[in-house]
Design a protein around this motif. Sequence first.
Motif, PDB file in Angstrom:
ATOM      1  N   GLU A 165       0.866  -1.184   0.000  1.00 37.74           N
ATOM      2  CA  GLU A 165       0.000   0.000   0.000  1.00 37.74           C
ATOM      3  C   GLU A 165       0.898   1.228   0.000  1.00 37.74           C
ATOM      4  O   GLU A 165       1.757   1.372   0.890  1.00 37.74           O
ATOM      5  N   LEU A 166       0.719   2.099  -0.993  1.00 41.04           N
ATOM      6  CA  LEU A 166       1.491   3.341  -1.049  1.00 41.04           C
ATOM      7  C   LEU A 166       0.822   4.331  -0.105  1.00 41.04           C
ATOM      8  O   LEU A 166      -0.366   4.654  -0.270  1.00 41.04           O
ATOM      9  N   HIS A 167       1.588   4.791   0.879  1.00 36.17           N
ATOM     10  CA  HIS A 167       1.009   5.638   1.924  1.00 36.17           C
ATOM     11  C   HIS A 167       1.034   7.104   1.483  1.00 36.17           C
ATOM     12  O   HIS A 167       1.966   7.846   1.783  1.00 36.17           O
ATOM     13  N   GLY A 168      -0.025   7.469   0.782  1.00 39.96           N
ATOM     14  CA  GLY A 168      -0.133   8.846   0.291  1.00 39.96           C
ATOM     15  C   GLY A 168      -0.992   9.699   1.214  1.00 39.96           C
ATOM     16  O   GLY A 168      -1.505  10.738   0.794  1.00 39.96           O
ATOM     17  N   ALA A 169      -1.171   9.244   2.465  1.00 41.51           N
ATOM     18  CA  ALA A 169      -2.072   9.944   3.401  1.00 41.51           C
ATOM     19  C   ALA A 169      -1.294  10.536   4.576  1.00 41.51           C
ATOM     20  O   ALA A 169      -0.065  10.508   4.618  1.00 41.51           O
ATOM     21  N   ASN A 170      -2.080  11.067   5.513  1.00 38.81           N
ATOM     22  CA  ASN A 170      -1.603  11.479   6.840  1.00 38.81           C
ATOM     23  C   ASN A 170      -0.377  12.387   6.823  1.00 38.81           C
ATOM     24  O   ASN A 170       0.494  12.275   7.693  1.00 38.81           O
ATOM     25  N   THR A 171      -0.280  13.224   5.795  1.00 37.73           N
ATOM     26  CA  THR A 171       0.699  14.321   5.669  1.00 37.73           C
ATOM     27  C   THR A 171       2.146  13.881   5.382  1.00 37.73           C
ATOM     28  O   THR A 171       3.055  14.707   5.486  1.00 37.73           O
ATOM     29  N   TYR A 172       2.387  12.656   5.001  1.00 41.09           N
ATOM     30  CA  TYR A 172       3.760  12.234   4.712  1.00 41.09           C
ATOM     31  C   TYR A 172       4.154  12.627   3.279  1.00 41.09           C
ATOM     32  O   TYR A 172       3.387  13.264   2.567  1.00 41.09           O
ATOM     33  N   LEU A 173       5.375  12.212   2.869  1.00 35.60           N
ATOM     34  CA  LEU A 173       5.967  12.805   1.656  1.00 35.60           C
ATOM     35  C   LEU A 173       5.088  12.735   0.400  1.00 35.60           C
ATOM     36  O   LEU A 173       5.028  13.701  -0.359  1.00 35.60           O
ATOM     37  N   ILE A 174       4.424  11.612   0.179  1.00 36.70           N
ATOM     38  CA  ILE A 174       3.627  11.512  -1.056  1.00 36.70           C
ATOM     39  C   ILE A 174       2.567  12.621  -1.049  1.00 36.70           C
ATOM     40  O   ILE A 174       2.373  13.345  -2.025  1.00 36.70           O
ATOM     41  N   ILE A 221      -1.850  -3.849  -5.362  1.00 36.57           N
ATOM     42  CA  ILE A 221      -1.215  -2.525  -5.199  1.00 36.57           C
ATOM     43  C   ILE A 221      -2.318  -1.563  -4.775  1.00 36.57           C
ATOM     44  O   ILE A 221      -3.265  -1.315  -5.530  1.00 36.57           O
ATOM     45  N   GLY A 222      -2.196  -1.060  -3.562  1.00 38.13           N
ATOM     46  CA  GLY A 222      -3.196  -0.123  -3.049  1.00 38.13           C
ATOM     47  C   GLY A 222      -2.591   1.257  -2.870  1.00 38.13           C
ATOM     48  O   GLY A 222      -1.365   1.418  -2.835  1.00 38.13           O
ATOM     49  N   TYR A 223      -3.463   2.249  -2.767  1.00 34.47           N
ATOM     50  CA  TYR A 223      -3.000   3.641  -2.562  1.00 34.47           C
ATOM     51  C   TYR A 223      -3.886   4.288  -1.497  1.00 34.47           C
ATOM     52  O   TYR A 223      -5.114   4.252  -1.592  1.00 34.47           O
ATOM     53  N   ARG A 224      -3.251   4.847  -0.462  1.00 34.09           N
ATOM     54  CA  ARG A 224      -4.021   5.524   0.592  1.00 34.09           C
ATOM     55  C   ARG A 224      -3.868   7.042   0.486  1.00 34.09           C
ATOM     56  O   ARG A 224      -2.775   7.542   0.217  1.00 34.09           O
ATOM     57  N   PHE A 225      -4.964   7.742   0.727  1.00 37.71           N
ATOM     58  CA  PHE A 225      -4.930   9.213   0.656  1.00 37.71           C
ATOM     59  C   PHE A 225      -5.752   9.814   1.781  1.00 37.71           C
ATOM     60  O   PHE A 225      -6.667   9.176   2.309  1.00 37.71           O
TER      61      PHE A 225
END
Length: 367
Positions: A165-174, A221-225
């Motif tokens: 899971e690509l961690h694109g949430a919770n204010t991190y770099l992504i 492959i998941g993506y979180r936002f």
Amino acid sequence: MKELNHPLTFKRNLTIKNRIVMAPMTNKMSFYDGVVTQDELHYYHLRSGEVGAVITAAANVLDNGKGWEGELSVSSDMMIPSLTRLADAIKRNGTKAILQIFHGGRMTNSSVLRGTQPVSASAIPAERENAETPRELEAEEITEIIEAFKQATKRAIEAGFDGVELHGANTYLIQQFFSPHSNRREDEWGGNIENRFKFVNDLVDGVIDIVDSSDVDEFIIGYRFSPEEYETPGIRLEDTLYLVDQLANKDLDYLHISLRDYKLVSISESYQDQRILQYIHEKINGRIPLIGVGDVRTGDDAKSVLNDAELVAIGRAILIDPHWTSKVLSGNEDTIRTYIASQDREELVLPETISSFLEGMMPDRLR
Ligand SMILES: Cc1cc2nc3c(=O)[nH]c(=O)nc-3n(C[C@H](O)[C@H](O)[C@H](O)COP(=O)(O)O)c2cc1C
């Protein structure tokens, strides 16, 4: 009609046995170098077997992306034996193991990074106390970070994980690249929304490429936002609807929203008619499964999430009762543990940092 116990088959052929997943939750239990500890293996093993999938705590893809002490690492091949033990501990009775991968960006500090300055899209500190000003990444370093996510995905495959899971949430770099607060760049990686989306775009395409050119047949492959930021400027729901629309057209297996309450309504005046989750689900319009989350405590809460999502993630409720899923699925909800005291820590394999946090935040209805 979606039911909690219905299986779901994703794009890359992997089937999970029910609609309940354990939400990614940082436990700060790893060794100083990011190697998994024995306690951490027990913590995951105890919570596996009933849920369709476990999404792990965030694991850093590069040393300069480490966000806090005790964090899991996927930053070098040396981590593969440790990650293999973790995947094995989770894969029990059909539960699938998904590794959450991330880079902390500006949400870390030079102490965690052993004297190195944090990096981000731009040299803008986060709006929080004691936030350090990050160094703006050079264009070359940006492509290196994307490469690091690709290498991390390769390691996850090698370690036997069923997905990343690509961690694109919770204010991190992504998220920092997509956010107009943290991204003030004037090159191709910043400026208008299309440019702010470029990092996400290239990252997702790169990871898809690595998985589809590997010899693994079934993988997720998941993506979180996160849908909104409170800062000004900041990500608004309208920006997120653009992000979701772009991502739903890609060969991802799922999207995963990050919400503290699944009933949350937007801060934007133009999106007040329904819950954020509903706006997102409508925008996706069946193109890709969505995971809903946020303060789900009961079977009814979980079913209610499934009205606007294909899967539901459970966080704190599974920390407090590792058998939450079987109790809900078998209609024995009255036996769900809703309260933990410090003496329960050992049985629940919860580090002091998490159990004291849970004890302090449990809403009245849980007591
Ligand atoms: C202790 C703790 C650690 C968390 N760590 C992560 C994390 O590493 N990655 C992530 O995407 N979300 C993280 N979250 C957010 C959860 O995944 C989830 O979205 C949130 O807890 C709301 O779900 P819940 O109400 O069921 O707990 C964390 C939450 C908690 C309580």
